[in-house]
Design a protein around this motif. Structure first.
Motif, PDB file in Angstrom:
ATOM      1  N   LYS A  66       0.839  -1.205   0.000  1.00  0.00           N
ATOM      2  CA  LYS A  66       0.000   0.000   0.000  1.00  0.00           C
ATOM      3  C   LYS A  66       0.871   1.250   0.000  1.00  0.00           C
ATOM      4  O   LYS A  66       0.595   2.209  -0.715  1.00  0.00           O
ATOM      5  CB  LYS A  66      -0.946   0.005   1.183  1.00  0.00           C
ATOM      6  N   ASP A  71      -3.500   2.882  -3.304  1.00  0.00           N
ATOM      7  CA  ASP A  71      -4.752   2.129  -3.262  1.00  0.00           C
ATOM      8  C   ASP A  71      -4.987   1.279  -4.498  1.00  0.00           C
ATOM      9  O   ASP A  71      -5.910   0.463  -4.520  1.00  0.00           O
ATOM     10  CB  ASP A  71      -5.934   3.092  -3.078  1.00  0.00           C
ATOM     11  N   ASN A  74      -4.568  -3.641  -3.795  1.00  0.00           N
ATOM     12  CA  ASN A  74      -5.213  -3.991  -2.545  1.00  0.00           C
ATOM     13  C   ASN A  74      -4.962  -5.470  -2.262  1.00  0.00           C
ATOM     14  O   ASN A  74      -5.638  -6.339  -2.803  1.00  0.00           O
ATOM     15  CB  ASN A  74      -6.705  -3.679  -2.627  1.00  0.00           C
TER      16      ASN A  74
END
Length: 109
Positions: A66, A71, A74
């Protein structure tokens, strides 16, 4: 070959080799805690069987992913569809492929 892990990654820069090198670097930091930082890491390397990583190590790796990729990648979502046996048998290559696909999809927007 040295990989700049501070530069942002764009879809055009994403290659399997680059992502493998970056993930290998992340794993070496984790493995260093166990004195295993000299283990060879390839696409076929298994997280549990070969690297002896535990679930807490995967949580740490998730945080590293991350931090590096944002983002767009994931890890929790990636493994959510796996059965326990599949998580135990997961290879570095499966994660590399996931990262490459995720970053390329994000670049296409």
């Amino acid at each position: 070959m040295s990989v700049d892990t501070t530069a942002p990654v764009t879809g055009g820069q994403v290659t399997e080799d680059t992502v493998l090198a970056e993930i290998s670097g992340m794993l070496r930091v984790l493995l260093d805690e166990y004195g295993l930082d000299d283990v060879e890491i390839t696409m076929d390397t298994r997280f549990h069987e070969d690297l002896e990583l535990e679930s807490i190590d995967l949580v740490s790796l998730s945080a590293d992913l991350k931090e590096r990729y944002g983002d767009e990648v994931n890890f929790a979502e990636f493994i959510a569809g796996f059965e326990l046996e599949e998580i135990i048998a997961m290879t570095v290559g499966q994660l590399v492929d996931h990262v490459v696909v995720s970053l390329r999809e994000a670049a296409r927007g």
